[in-house]
Design an enzyme around this catalytic site. Structure first.
Site, short mmCIF file in Angstrom:
data_model
loop_
_atom_site.label_atom_id
_atom_site.label_comp_id
_atom_site.label_asym_id
_atom_site.label_seq_id
_atom_site.Cartn_x
_atom_site.Cartn_y
_atom_site.Cartn_z
N HIS A 95 -4.83 -0.68 5.65
CA HIS A 95 -4.42 0.05 6.87
C HIS A 95 -5.42 -0.13 8.01
O HIS A 95 -5.99 0.85 8.50
CB HIS A 95 -4.18 1.53 6.59
CG HIS A 95 -5.13 2.20 5.63
ND1 HIS A 95 -6.49 2.14 5.76
CD2 HIS A 95 -4.90 2.94 4.52
CE1 HIS A 95 -7.04 2.82 4.78
NE2 HIS A 95 -6.11 3.31 4.02
N HIS A 138 1.65 5.30 -1.69
CA HIS A 138 1.30 6.49 -2.49
C HIS A 138 2.59 7.10 -3.04
O HIS A 138 3.45 7.51 -2.27
CB HIS A 138 0.58 7.52 -1.62
CG HIS A 138 -0.71 7.01 -1.06
ND1 HIS A 138 -1.91 7.15 -1.71
CD2 HIS A 138 -0.98 6.33 0.08
CE1 HIS A 138 -2.87 6.59 -0.99
NE2 HIS A 138 -2.33 6.08 0.10
N ASP A 167 1.36 2.56 3.63
CA ASP A 167 0.55 3.76 3.42
C ASP A 167 1.42 5.01 3.47
O ASP A 167 0.96 6.08 3.88
CB ASP A 167 -0.60 3.86 4.44
CG ASP A 167 -1.71 4.81 3.96
OD1 ASP A 167 -1.71 5.17 2.77
OD2 ASP A 167 -2.54 5.21 4.79
N HIS A 196 0.88 -1.19 0.00
CA HIS A 196 0.00 0.00 0.00
C HIS A 196 0.90 1.23 0.00
O HIS A 196 1.44 1.62 1.03
CB HIS A 196 -0.90 0.00 1.24
CG HIS A 196 -1.90 1.13 1.24
ND1 HIS A 196 -3.24 0.94 1.45
CD2 HIS A 196 -1.74 2.48 1.08
CE1 HIS A 196 -3.87 2.09 1.40
NE2 HIS A 196 -2.98 3.05 1.19
N LYS A 226 -9.19 -0.36 -6.01
CA LYS A 226 -9.28 0.29 -4.69
C LYS A 226 -10.62 0.99 -4.52
O LYS A 226 -11.01 1.80 -5.37
CB LYS A 226 -8.14 1.31 -4.57
CG LYS A 226 -8.13 2.13 -3.27
CD LYS A 226 -7.55 1.35 -2.11
CE LYS A 226 -7.67 2.12 -0.80
NZ LYS A 226 -6.57 3.04 -0.55
N HIS A 279 -10.62 1.17 1.50
CA HIS A 279 -10.38 2.17 2.54
C HIS A 279 -11.59 2.07 3.45
O HIS A 279 -12.67 2.54 3.11
CB HIS A 279 -10.24 3.58 1.95
CG HIS A 279 -9.95 4.61 3.00
ND1 HIS A 279 -8.74 5.23 3.13
CD2 HIS A 279 -10.72 5.07 4.02
CE1 HIS A 279 -8.76 6.04 4.19
NE2 HIS A 279 -9.96 5.97 4.74
O1 DOR Z 1 -3.56 9.46 5.52
C1 DOR Z 1 -3.87 9.12 4.39
N1 DOR Z 1 -3.23 9.67 3.31
N2 DOR Z 1 -4.83 8.24 4.20
C2 DOR Z 1 -5.29 7.95 2.98
O2 DOR Z 1 -6.18 7.15 2.89
C3 DOR Z 1 -4.78 8.65 1.79
C4 DOR Z 1 -3.44 9.14 2.01
C5 DOR Z 1 -2.99 10.14 0.96
O3 DOR Z 1 -3.19 9.88 -0.23
O4 DOR Z 1 -2.40 11.16 1.32
ZN ZN Z 2 -3.39 5.04 1.51
#
Ligand code: DOR
Ligand code: ZN
Length: 347
Positions: free
Chosen positions: A176, A17, A249, A15, A101, A138
């Site tokens: 998460h 980003h 995450d 997971h 997702k 999520h």
């Molecule tokens: O804290 C988070 N940041 N939770 C999420 O679900 C998305 C993520 C983000 O893309 O910044």
């Molecule tokens: Zn995330």
């Protein structure tokens, strides 16, 4: 005798980003240094909604991989009420995507295009179940009347459990997971269900976020809960149970957008995740299960082989030095501070 060396298969991050453009260039090396693969979250603006979008985003990631690194991005699609099942299934069959997702609309960063009514996506989810395409969720409701600390538990009752009853063959990953309720739900759900656990939720509870001053770099969604939940996550991660695996995450935001009157949600932990995890697993006397959590259980769920390479963690006598922030051309991104020194270094 204390153990001071541990060799495990090269880990994966289920997971992650990475964003795009300057941010992608800045943060990607922090992941490729230690991880073999990562499941890439699709919440760009605009989101990655089609097989074509995923193909192009994948190419941008691959071009940003630093010279000598071996890294494979595993792509996901962002489920919307307009998603076409044929596109999803074709992209999965082609090996282009590994999951879809679900963001409930408004649940988190860049979730405006998310799902408002589960009824409108049931058809797609049924076809995903037939084709064996996993759904990553999520797991938070967005109902304004539900307290932010209860949103995961309410999601299980109102959305996740009804969904699994309606589409029992669907393979689901609760992303998460942050509560004892979530852990218990997964444990009771059989092999079609799994959950990722972040690094930071194993380390911080809501007191770390709020006591003695608000700490914006600990703010993420789902928000850190009370201590009993952190302990349940530690137990699940350190149990070796194949249904729990690492999804960091790691979610970069520019420092000034977090240190802000309305700060963004997201913890950037890619740089020191493995050192943090070794610390946690050592505290739990479970170093022998770190490999299952970080390197074996994830590929098993996704039908892939573990990475052939390995990494060695060494416990040094001096604290590991890692950067407090990562520079991007738009400004710095703060690296997760676990609040204690780390001694496990990755070799
Ligand atoms: O804290 C988070 N940041 N939770 C999420 O679900 C998305 C993520 C983000 O893309 O910044
Ligand atoms: Zn995330």
């Amino acid at each position: 005798m204390t153990q001071n060396r541990l060799t495990i298969r090269r880990p994966d991050d289920w997971h992650l980003h990475l964003r795009d453009g300057a941010m992608l260039d800045a943060v990607l090396p922090e992941t490729t240094r230690h991880f073999g693969r990562a499941l890439i979250m699709p919440n760009l603006v605009p989101p990655v909604v089609s097989g074509d979008d995923a193909k192009r985003y994948r190419e941008r990631i691959v071009s940003a991989v630093p010279g000598d690194a071996q890294f494979e991005p595993l792509m996901t699609l962002y489920l919307t009420e307009a998603t076409q099942a044929e596109d999803v299934v074709a992209a999965h069959r082609a090996g282009l995507i590994h999951a879809v997702k679900l963001y409930p609309a408004g649940a988190t960063t860049n979730s405006d295009s998310g799902v408002k009514s589960m009824d409108r996506v049931t058809g797609v989810l049924e076809q995903m179940a037939e084709a064996g395409v996993p759904l990553c969720v999520h797991g938070e409701v967005t109902d304004a009347s539900i307290d932010i600390f209860d949103r995961e538990a309410v999601f299980i009752d109102r959305v996740l459990n009804p969904l699994r009853e309606r589409v029992p063959k669907l393979r689901v990953v609760m992303e998460h997971v942050t509560t004892r309720d979530g852990v218990q739900y997964v444990l009771g759900a059989g092999d079609s269900m799994a959950a990722t656990i972040t690094t930071h939720h194993l380390i911080i509870n809501r007191n770390h976020l709020l006591v003695g001053g608000i700490r914006p770099h600990y703010y993420c969604l789902p928000i850190a809960k009370r201590e009993e939940h952190r302990l349940a996550l530690r137990e699940a991660a350190c149990s070796g149970d194949q249904r729990f695996f690492l999804g960091t995450d790691s979610a970069p935001h520019l420092q000034h957008l977090k240190e802000n009157a309305c700060g963004c949600a997201g913890v950037f932990n890619a740089s020191n995740t493995l050192s943090c995890l070794a610390h946690v697993f050592e505290e739990e006397q479970a170093l022998d299960r770190l490999e299952a959590f970080a390197s074996l259980n994830g590929p098993r769920f996704y039908g892939l082989e573990p990475n052939p390479q390995s990494v060695t963690l060494v416990r040094q006598s001096q604290a590991v030095v890692y950067p407090a922030e990562i520079e991007t051309s738009d400004g710095p991104v703060t690296v997760f501070d676990p609040g204690f020194d780390l001694y496990w270094a990755v070799h």
